[in-house]
Design an enzyme around this catalytic site. Structure first.
Site, mmCIF file in Angstrom:
data_model
loop_
_atom_site.group_PDB
_atom_site.id
_atom_site.type_symbol
_atom_site.label_atom_id
_atom_site.label_comp_id
_atom_site.label_asym_id
_atom_site.label_seq_id
_atom_site.Cartn_x
_atom_site.Cartn_y
_atom_site.Cartn_z
ATOM 1 N N GLY B 72 0.767 -1.283 0.123
ATOM 2 C CA GLY B 72 -0.037 0.109 0.024
ATOM 3 C C GLY B 72 0.998 1.270 -0.146
ATOM 4 O O GLY B 72 0.526 2.261 -0.686
ATOM 5 N N ASN B 152 -8.424 3.966 8.409
ATOM 6 C CA ASN B 152 -7.719 2.852 9.167
ATOM 7 C C ASN B 152 -7.793 2.898 10.629
ATOM 8 O O ASN B 152 -7.795 1.994 11.227
ATOM 9 C CB ASN B 152 -6.091 2.724 8.645
ATOM 10 C CG ASN B 152 -5.445 4.070 9.021
ATOM 11 O OD1 ASN B 152 -5.935 5.307 8.552
ATOM 12 N ND2 ASN B 152 -4.286 3.915 9.620
ATOM 13 N N GLN B 180 -7.713 -0.240 3.522
ATOM 14 C CA GLN B 180 -8.408 -0.748 4.411
ATOM 15 C C GLN B 180 -9.951 -1.388 4.002
ATOM 16 O O GLN B 180 -10.596 -2.176 4.453
ATOM 17 C CB GLN B 180 -8.876 0.127 5.596
ATOM 18 C CG GLN B 180 -7.508 0.633 6.493
ATOM 19 C CD GLN B 180 -6.987 -0.717 7.437
ATOM 20 O OE1 GLN B 180 -7.675 -1.615 7.564
ATOM 21 N NE2 GLN B 180 -5.818 -0.724 7.598
ATOM 22 N N SER B 200 -3.503 -3.432 -0.610
ATOM 23 C CA SER B 200 -2.257 -4.278 -0.033
ATOM 24 C C SER B 200 -2.804 -5.486 0.372
ATOM 25 O O SER B 200 -3.918 -5.818 1.017
ATOM 26 C CB SER B 200 -1.780 -3.163 1.203
ATOM 27 O OG SER B 200 -0.707 -4.239 1.822
ATOM 28 N N GLY B 201 -2.184 -6.602 0.324
ATOM 29 C CA GLY B 201 -2.351 -7.976 0.276
ATOM 30 C C GLY B 201 -2.829 -8.588 1.634
ATOM 31 O O GLY B 201 -3.619 -9.225 2.085
ATOM 32 N N HIS B 202 -1.847 -7.825 2.545
ATOM 33 C CA HIS B 202 -1.998 -8.579 3.725
ATOM 34 C C HIS B 202 -3.079 -8.233 4.721
ATOM 35 O O HIS B 202 -3.153 -8.382 5.905
ATOM 36 C CB HIS B 202 -0.439 -8.482 4.616
ATOM 37 C CG HIS B 202 -0.533 -6.971 5.108
ATOM 38 N ND1 HIS B 202 -0.428 -6.738 6.488
ATOM 39 C CD2 HIS B 202 0.173 -5.718 4.386
ATOM 40 C CE1 HIS B 202 -0.221 -5.303 6.426
ATOM 41 N NE2 HIS B 202 0.311 -4.802 5.163
ATOM 42 N N THR B 238 11.915 -7.995 -10.001
ATOM 43 C CA THR B 238 11.589 -9.278 -10.341
ATOM 44 C C THR B 238 10.193 -9.425 -9.856
ATOM 45 O O THR B 238 9.955 -8.932 -8.521
ATOM 46 C CB THR B 238 12.318 -10.069 -9.911
ATOM 47 O OG1 THR B 238 13.771 -10.073 -10.644
ATOM 48 C CG2 THR B 238 12.182 -11.643 -10.020
ATOM 49 N N CYS B 326 2.265 1.656 12.604
ATOM 50 C CA CYS B 326 3.261 1.956 11.974
ATOM 51 C C CYS B 326 4.421 2.767 12.545
ATOM 52 O O CYS B 326 5.519 2.912 11.818
ATOM 53 C CB CYS B 326 2.859 3.045 10.797
ATOM 54 S SG CYS B 326 1.732 1.963 9.748
#
Lengths: 425, 395
Positions: B72, B152, B180, B200-202, B238, B326
């Protein structure tokens, strides 16, 4: 009279029968020799760890070594050797130990603090967390930024503006490390806080708690701790005060603590470049006004950079061509004058202090002879209490002392124990 | 202490076992670099493009509009710095809000140092930005509007479609930080007038270190990360194939049962909010009651220190937070709570509980019981509360 010491393990030293007490063991000290010169008991004999030195024994006193298990202590950890060993020792003594690092720095980019070996920077958090993990104790970061700003930085700035020379470490100890950390710790269920200070807490014959210098005078930190209250002392443990620095390093090595050999922080942690005047200008957003150097009889010698650049007794950096060394003897904030005098003008035999904190003593008596330290590095000088009012104390030194500096603390000692102290007026 | 109760899903989430299983082959078997020539790389390349399609479909976008990033914060940085650079001939003004995530706010501060002008919009007491305020802030030199989809900390869902409409009426690009919200609530970039969207994936049971930026084909910005020609030469490095596959799997799972999850989380959330409000005096629910993420609970308890509350909850096996995780793990008064008008001392005593569908009613009850006990304990030790009670008695 049956008094007990509660603890799990620790050194026990009497004049006779020196030994090591193991977890769960009791020691009957009925027959211990009582040294005639003993003045105090190291710990509260109801709930303190059983390190006893120069103490008053009672016949039939029993050392019960079982009680620390239910006691919780929050150790203020900097990631350095001293506080890490403190946490280890307390854990060994059976306490439920929680590690905590105080976050006090004001801006995230002001991280130069830790470079100087300060206690509370970013690397302190990382190092302390790693140590806590190794010791298998819970660990938290606690935020005291507001408290630090108000009680330490604002005070520091204000004192300099008043032409005085503050000692922010003393303020930080009393208001941040103790008042705030102790309150926060008790909120989360702790009975005590602990630090890695090289000082000891003793309970005196009159029942009062006091700071005593560490066993190693080279690294005694008692001066900066004179301002702690009785309540704070009653809830504080200083386990490394019984060891020398080499012993502490040895313990650290023995248990495999990977703590960096950080330099001890000597200077003021939030002004790492030592440019106090620049710091004060940044803090207040105001350029400091210049003023004049004057002689004792009022003759103007020339302009100076602003009063916060100077402290009583200062010789260097005055840039005055007088043909011989001259010294700052006084600062007058109201007229922004810095008074310049000869070497002998810096010496005096009297000082007055206010904001008195009583520690071992609950009062002073006129005519009482004590030893006084007038700054951190001062060896101490004999003096007599000349006058003690409700707010102020005046003392007379037997021999003149150099550079009595308003804003610094005067700390009184007797038989090596802190009686109390105050702020030099 | 019994088992762990995890209520910090806004910080991060567990990886679903199905997600982990889907990722494994791309570490152990098909570990090839999808940019390679040989046919062994084909498998990874295909998996990656399938993943891109899954994510594009979930947003009503085209696959060519999805760019994989490191998360993110990278997506947010890319948008702000990329638009600032590419559109500076048009102007140097950006509009955002005071309650954005630091990935937006700190990047905006960085841009300010480089000559850009940022308008930080106020929010109302529930944390809402209004389309009218956005419109008022638009100037001829405005190049970007960036407003978060959902906050958030307090969970407030912003009127994104309306703000996007205003942006488009004025010909200004519109970005939303949906970290979020994505995979938690339905999002359609067409219907909602979104030109760019960060995710964001997590945050939705996918892996960490992977995210994406949806960027409409009409947006022309250069890369943030320079290097190889991956992602159509717009994001070098990559490809994190296992991460991409895992994130898409998690997104697919979330969208397949989104209604059900929303219903379950909402029930848990409202039960917890109800009990805390009823049983703990002098508390305040932060954020909008209705326009709210289904998994967000955020309270302020007067007279207490949030930090002590969190530590005591932790000692009872409850993982909670106070705003954003954070920083170093220590707390400052949240900029979000200050922006919704809470005084400094109250903003210190906040508690954020963010649920997932794995939580249960029993857990909500346990947390409510513990919170009640802990707040009582802390107030009993609080000089502020003591003064307050004395004051009340006098009146």
């Amino acid at each position: 009279m049956n008094r007990t010491v509660v603890g799990l393990s620790g050194f026990f030293e009497g004049t006779k029968g020196e030994g090591f007490i193991r977890a769960g063991q009791s020691l009957d000290v009925t027959n211990l020799f009582i040294p005639s010169e003993c003045v105090c008991v190291k710990f509260d004999f109801t709930d303190r760890m059983p390190v006893v030195r120069n103490c008053r024994f009672w016949k039939g006193m029993v050392i019960d070594m079982t009680g620390n298990k239910n006691k919780t202590v929050v150790v203020g950890m900097s990631g350095g050797v001293d506080s890490s060993v403190a946490a280890y020792l307390l854990k060994e003594q059976g306490y439920h130990v929680i590690g905590a690092t105080m976050q006090i720095w004001q801006q995230e980019d002001r991280c130069s603090i830790e470079k100087e070996g300060g206690c509370c920077g970013w690397s302190a958090v990382e190092d302390a967390r790693r140590v806590a993990h190794m010791l298998d104790i819970p660990y938290y970061v606690m935020n005291f930024r507001d408290e630090f700003q108000e009680k330490v930085i604002d005070y520091f700035v204000e004192e300099y503006r008043r032409g005085r020379t503050p000692n922010p470490c003393i303020a930080c100890n009393r208001y941040v490390k103790w008042e705030s950390l102790l309150h926060r710790s008790m909120e989360i269920g702790a009975d005590y806080i602990a630090t890695g200070h090289y000082a000891r807490i003793v309970q005196c014959a009159n029942g009062r708690y006091a700071i005593a210098p560490s066993v190693t005078a080279q690294k005694d930190q008692s001066y900066a701790l004179y301002n702690l209250t009785q309540h704070q002392l009653a809830h504080t443990l200083m386990p490394v005060g019984d060891y020398t620095k080499p012993q502490v390093r040895e313990i650290a090595a023995k248990i495999g603590l990977e703590v960096a050999n950080k330099p001890d922080s000597q200077e003021i942690c939030f002004v790492p470049d030592q440019d106090y005047a620049g710091f004060i200008e940044r803090e207040t957003g105001q350029k400091e006004l210049p003023g004049n150097f004057v002689t004792v009889d009022g003759r103007i010698l020339g302009p100076h950079k602003g009063i916060s650049h100077y402290t009583v007794g200062q010789r260097k950096g005055l840039n005055l061509a007088m043909g011989h060394p001259v010294f700052v003897t006084k600062i007058r904030p109201e007229t922004r004058e810095v008074v310049i005098g000869e070497a002998e003008d810096v010496f005096t035999d009297r000082l007055t202090a206010d904001h008195i904190n009583y520690m071992a003593a609950d009062h002073f008596e006129e005519g009482q002879k004590v030893t006084a330290k007038i700054r951190y590095s001062h060896a101490g000088a004999k003096c007599v209490i000349e006058r003690c009012g409700a707010e102020e104390i005046t003392v007379r030194f037997l021999e003149q002392v150099r550079a009595v500096t308003p804003g610094q603390a005067v700390v009184f000692y007797e038989d090596g124990v802190v009686l109390g102290g105050g702020t030099i007026c | 202490m019994s088992k762990l109760i995890y209520l910090d899903n806004a910080a991060t989430t567990s990886v679903r076992p199905e997600v982990f299983e889907a990722m494994k082959p791309y570490y152990l078997e098909n570990y090839s670099n999808p940019s390679s020539v040989y046919s062994f790389a084909g498998e990874a390349k295909k998996a990656m493009e399938d993943a891109r399609k899954v994510i594009a479909d979930s947003l009503g976008a085209a696959a060519t509009e999805i760019y994989f990033t490191g998360g993110g914060s990278e997506s947010d940085n890319w948008v702000l710095k990329g638009v600032a650079e590419a559109y500076r001939a048009k102007g140097k003004h950006i509009i955002t809000s005071k309650i954005e995530h630091h990935a937006i706010l700190h990047t905006c501060e960085y841009l300010e140092k480089h000559g850009y002008e940022i308008t930080y919009l106020d929010v109302d007491e529930n944390g809402l930005v209004t389309p009218e305020e956005v419109e008022k802030a638009i100037r001829p030199d405005t190049i970007l509007i960036s407003i978060m989809f959902a906050n958030n900390e307090i969970g407030t869902i912003e009127p994104i479609a309306e703000i996007g409409k205003v942006a488009h009426e004025h010909g200004v690009l519109f970005h939303t930080d949906a970290v979020q919200a994505y995979a938690h609530v339905p999002i359609n970039v067409q219907e909602m007038n979104i030109d760019m969207l960060s995710a964001s994936g997590h945050k939705f049971h996918g892996p960490k270190g992977i995210g994406f930026l949806y960027m409409s084909n009409k947006v022309k910005i250069g890369p943030l990360i320079h290097g190889g020609s991956q992602e159509r030469s717009r994001r070098a490095g990559t490809h994190n194939v296992p991460g991409i596959v895992g994130m898409a799997k998690a997104a697919w799972l979330a969208h397949a049962k989104m209604d059900e999850t929303i219903a379950k989380e909402t029930a848990l959330r409202d039960h917890l909010i109800g009990r805390l409000e009823k049983e703990i005096p002098y508390c305040r629910l932060n954020g909008d009651r209705v326009k709210r993420l289904p998994n967000n609970v955020n309270f302020c308890f007067r007279f207490i220190e949030g930090e002590s509350l969190l530590i005591l909850l932790d000692q009872n096996g409850i993982c909670a937070s106070s705003g954003s995780a954070c920083t170093s793990g220590s707390l400052d008064p949240s900029h979000v709570l200050l922006a919704i008008g809470l005084p400094h001392e109250i903003a210190h005593g906040s508690l954020r509980l963010t649920l997932s569908e794995d939580n249960t009613m029993e857990e909500m009850d346990f947390v409510a019981d513990q919170a009640k006990k802990i707040v009582e304990r802390l107030r009993s030790m609080s000089p502020l509360y003591d003064d307050f009670v004395k004051q009340q008695k006098k009146q």
